[in-house]
Design an enzyme around this catalytic site. Structure first.
Site, PDB file in Angstrom:
ATOM      1  CB  SER A  25      -3.510 -39.249 -14.076  1.00  0.00           C
ATOM      2  OG  SER A  25      -2.906 -39.593 -15.491  1.00  0.00           O
ATOM      3  CD  GLU A  31      -4.765 -47.750 -16.789  1.00  0.00           C
ATOM      4  OE1 GLU A  31      -4.400 -46.703 -17.565  1.00  0.00           O
ATOM      5  OE2 GLU A  31      -4.388 -48.819 -17.018  1.00  0.00           O
ATOM      6  CG  ASP A  57      -8.056 -55.776 -27.013  1.00  0.00           C
ATOM      7  OD1 ASP A  57      -7.949 -55.336 -28.268  1.00  0.00           O
ATOM      8  OD2 ASP A  57      -6.938 -55.350 -26.317  1.00  0.00           O
ATOM      9  CG  PHE A  78       0.777 -56.568 -21.175  1.00  0.00           C
ATOM     10  CD1 PHE A  78      -0.363 -57.121 -21.658  1.00  0.00           C
ATOM     11  CD2 PHE A  78       0.745 -55.465 -21.141  1.00  0.00           C
ATOM     12  CE1 PHE A  78      -1.484 -56.325 -21.975  1.00  0.00           C
ATOM     13  CE2 PHE A  78      -0.202 -54.532 -21.527  1.00  0.00           C
ATOM     14  CZ  PHE A  78      -1.606 -55.063 -21.632  1.00  0.00           C
ATOM     15  CG  HIS A 100      -2.168 -42.367 -17.312  1.00  0.00           C
ATOM     16  ND1 HIS A 100      -3.231 -41.970 -16.670  1.00  0.00           N
ATOM     17  CD2 HIS A 100      -2.273 -43.759 -17.541  1.00  0.00           C
ATOM     18  CE1 HIS A 100      -3.978 -43.178 -16.565  1.00  0.00           C
ATOM     19  NE2 HIS A 100      -3.511 -44.090 -17.221  1.00  0.00           N
TER      20      HIS A 100
HETATM   21  P1  FAD Z   1      -9.655 -47.795 -31.426  1.00  0.00           P
HETATM   22  O1  FAD Z   1      -9.322 -46.558 -31.048  1.00  0.00           O
HETATM   23  O2  FAD Z   1     -10.757 -48.255 -31.913  1.00  0.00           O
HETATM   24  O3  FAD Z   1      -8.320 -48.467 -32.450  1.00  0.00           O
HETATM   25  C1  FAD Z   1      -8.367 -49.841 -32.411  1.00  0.00           C
HETATM   26  C2  FAD Z   1      -7.916 -50.254 -33.867  1.00  0.00           C
HETATM   27  O4  FAD Z   1      -8.693 -49.944 -34.938  1.00  0.00           O
HETATM   28  C3  FAD Z   1      -6.493 -49.367 -34.144  1.00  0.00           C
HETATM   29  O5  FAD Z   1      -5.907 -50.159 -34.994  1.00  0.00           O
HETATM   30  C4  FAD Z   1      -7.032 -48.270 -35.091  1.00  0.00           C
HETATM   31  O6  FAD Z   1      -6.191 -47.915 -36.137  1.00  0.00           O
HETATM   32  C5  FAD Z   1      -8.213 -48.765 -35.686  1.00  0.00           C
HETATM   33  N1  FAD Z   1      -9.343 -47.866 -35.897  1.00  0.00           N
HETATM   34  C6  FAD Z   1      -9.715 -47.072 -35.090  1.00  0.00           C
HETATM   35  N2  FAD Z   1     -11.004 -46.520 -35.187  1.00  0.00           N
HETATM   36  C7  FAD Z   1     -11.302 -47.143 -36.447  1.00  0.00           C
HETATM   37  C8  FAD Z   1     -12.489 -46.818 -37.466  1.00  0.00           C
HETATM   38  N3  FAD Z   1     -13.380 -46.040 -36.979  1.00  0.00           N
HETATM   39  N4  FAD Z   1     -12.462 -47.562 -38.374  1.00  0.00           N
HETATM   40  C9  FAD Z   1     -11.736 -48.443 -38.523  1.00  0.00           C
HETATM   41  N5  FAD Z   1     -10.681 -48.928 -37.903  1.00  0.00           N
HETATM   42  C10 FAD Z   1     -10.273 -47.862 -36.655  1.00  0.00           C
HETATM   43  N6  FAD Z   1      -8.222 -52.330 -22.803  1.00  0.00           N
HETATM   44  C11 FAD Z   1      -9.170 -53.088 -21.818  1.00  0.00           C
HETATM   45  O7  FAD Z   1      -9.787 -53.885 -22.016  1.00  0.00           O
HETATM   46  N7  FAD Z   1      -9.656 -52.158 -20.657  1.00  0.00           N
HETATM   47  C12 FAD Z   1      -8.965 -51.149 -20.366  1.00  0.00           C
HETATM   48  O8  FAD Z   1      -9.451 -50.703 -19.224  1.00  0.00           O
HETATM   49  C13 FAD Z   1      -7.885 -50.659 -21.148  1.00  0.00           C
HETATM   50  N8  FAD Z   1      -7.446 -49.366 -20.955  1.00  0.00           N
HETATM   51  C14 FAD Z   1      -6.483 -48.858 -21.703  1.00  0.00           C
HETATM   52  C15 FAD Z   1      -5.881 -47.726 -21.343  1.00  0.00           C
HETATM   53  C16 FAD Z   1      -5.057 -46.897 -22.221  1.00  0.00           C
HETATM   54  C17 FAD Z   1      -4.316 -45.664 -21.787  1.00  0.00           C
HETATM   55  C18 FAD Z   1      -4.626 -47.809 -23.357  1.00  0.00           C
HETATM   56  C19 FAD Z   1      -3.578 -47.138 -24.357  1.00  0.00           C
HETATM   57  C20 FAD Z   1      -5.031 -48.893 -23.625  1.00  0.00           C
HETATM   58  C21 FAD Z   1      -6.155 -49.413 -22.950  1.00  0.00           C
HETATM   59  N9  FAD Z   1      -6.694 -50.710 -23.187  1.00  0.00           N
HETATM   60  C22 FAD Z   1      -7.598 -51.220 -22.286  1.00  0.00           C
HETATM   61  C23 FAD Z   1      -6.499 -51.505 -24.352  1.00  0.00           C
HETATM   62  C24 FAD Z   1      -7.133 -51.211 -25.532  1.00  0.00           C
HETATM   63  O9  FAD Z   1      -8.360 -51.418 -25.310  1.00  0.00           O
HETATM   64  C25 FAD Z   1      -6.552 -52.089 -26.791  1.00  0.00           C
HETATM   65  O10 FAD Z   1      -5.422 -51.394 -27.044  1.00  0.00           O
HETATM   66  C26 FAD Z   1      -7.481 -51.978 -28.126  1.00  0.00           C
HETATM   67  O11 FAD Z   1      -7.088 -52.992 -28.707  1.00  0.00           O
HETATM   68  C27 FAD Z   1      -7.707 -50.911 -28.635  1.00  0.00           C
HETATM   69  O12 FAD Z   1      -8.325 -49.925 -28.095  1.00  0.00           O
HETATM   70  P2  FAD Z   1      -8.682 -48.377 -28.655  1.00  0.00           P
HETATM   71  O13 FAD Z   1      -9.681 -47.451 -27.891  1.00  0.00           O
HETATM   72  O14 FAD Z   1      -7.406 -47.716 -28.977  1.00  0.00           O
HETATM   73  O15 FAD Z   1      -9.191 -48.656 -30.086  1.00  0.00           O
END
Ligand code: FAD
Length: 280
Positions: free
Chosen positions: A10, A12, A103, A210, A260
């Protein structure tokens, strides 16, 4: 269009801000589309800042016949706004979403709360059932805010338990980090596919900057090697393509279900790496 490669890939993209960027992206999509990817995905700016552009690139991709998945996070939006967006996606042929926490964009107060990705996954499942294939993010080198390696895996499992189908990892350059992570995920009861995120090396200064913020480690030897070649662009290009090809080969030999690519909207070096891997 569905991929037919032995190893599914895939690609991105990020949504360009200008018309020139949009035109260039169409060409990138046309060329990379010849490699039969499972899907293209399109990032979503922090706080929903690229909502309209993300949507535009996704709908353009679907119109061109490609399975195209928006990335999505709650950002600063109310539930109703996200629900409307989901309905629009559903009505326009979107079948896959990359569900994230995201973020905080600069300018948001320290008190602003980010909605964790597991809550977004539950929300999507609650309102749209099984319509979407949902991918979530995973971190073989640990998310920078994680309390520990184990809690990070615990929260990844929570995203799967909420209904995610697969995960895509943050990029990394050490294949052992992926192998160790997969082993620990399996021990934690995760059996869904975890696709490694591949970041081809192009602008190394940007990559270093980054990587510091997203917690991806660039091995010292790799930094030295890349920097020693900075005055020989052809050698640098060929070293980076060979290095990334070898990383992908190792990951596939470790059982990675596919790859990916973070293409940065560029045809190269993703195309050359894929060709080296016999993905054509
Ligand atoms: P989460 O899964 O919510 O995790 C974030 C943090 O909180 C982790 O430290 C985890 O251990 C902790 N955590 C998770 N769930 C809980 C909970 N229920 N209670 C307490 N703590 C918890 N960013 C963008 O802005 N736009 C994008 O399009 C984008 N695409 C991405 C694509 C990929 C494949 C990846 C790997 C990252 C991408 N990011 C993007 C970056 C991402 O948004 C950041 O890494 C962000 O800081 C975490 O997102 P997450 O979905 O992993 O968060």
């Amino acid at each position: 269009m569905t991929g037919t490669n032995q190893h599914p890939v895939s690609f991105e993209f990020f949504p360009p801000k200008t018309e020139v960027g949009m035109n260039k992206l169409q060409e990138t999509r046309r060329v990379l589309g010849q490699m039969n990817p499972e899907y293209f995905s399109v990032t979503y700016g922090a706080g929903g800042s690229t909502r309209d552009n993300t949507k535009k690139v996704v709908f353009d991709g679907i119109d061109a016949g490609f399975n195209t998945a928006p990335h999505l996070s709650f950002g600063g939006d109310e539930k109703e706004a996200i629900l409307n967006l989901l309905k629009e996606y559903q009505a326009n042929g979107v079948s896959r979403i990359v569900a994230l926490r995201g973020d905080l964009p600069s300018g948001f107060g320290a008190g602003s709360r980010l909605v964790h990705a597991n809550e977004l996954v539950s929300f999507i499942r609650e309102h749209t059932g099984d319509h979407f294939q949902l991918a979530v993010a995973a971190y073989p080198e640990i998310h920078p805010e994680a309390e520990s390696y184990d809690t990070d895996i615990h929260f990844l499992k929570q995203k799967f338990d909420a209904g995610a189908n697969s995960a895509i990892t943050q990029y990394f350059f050490n294949p052992d980090a992926y192998a160790f992570f997969i082993e620990r995920c399996q021990k934690a009861g995760i059996d869904q596919p975890i696709y490694p995120g591949i970041m081809p090396i192009t602008n190394f200064d940007n990559l270093k900057r980054f990587s510091q913020s997203c917690g991806a480690e660039i091995p010292r030897w790799l930094t030295y090697r890349v920097e020693s070649l900075k005055d020989s662009p052809d050698d640098l290009k060929s070293f980076c393509t060979d290095f990334m090809t070898s990383l992908c080969e190792k990951l596939l030999s470790y059982g990675a279900p596919g790859l990916h690519f973070y293409t940065m909207n560029q045809i190269e070096p993703t195309q050359s790496i894929c060709h080296n891997l016999n993905i054509k």
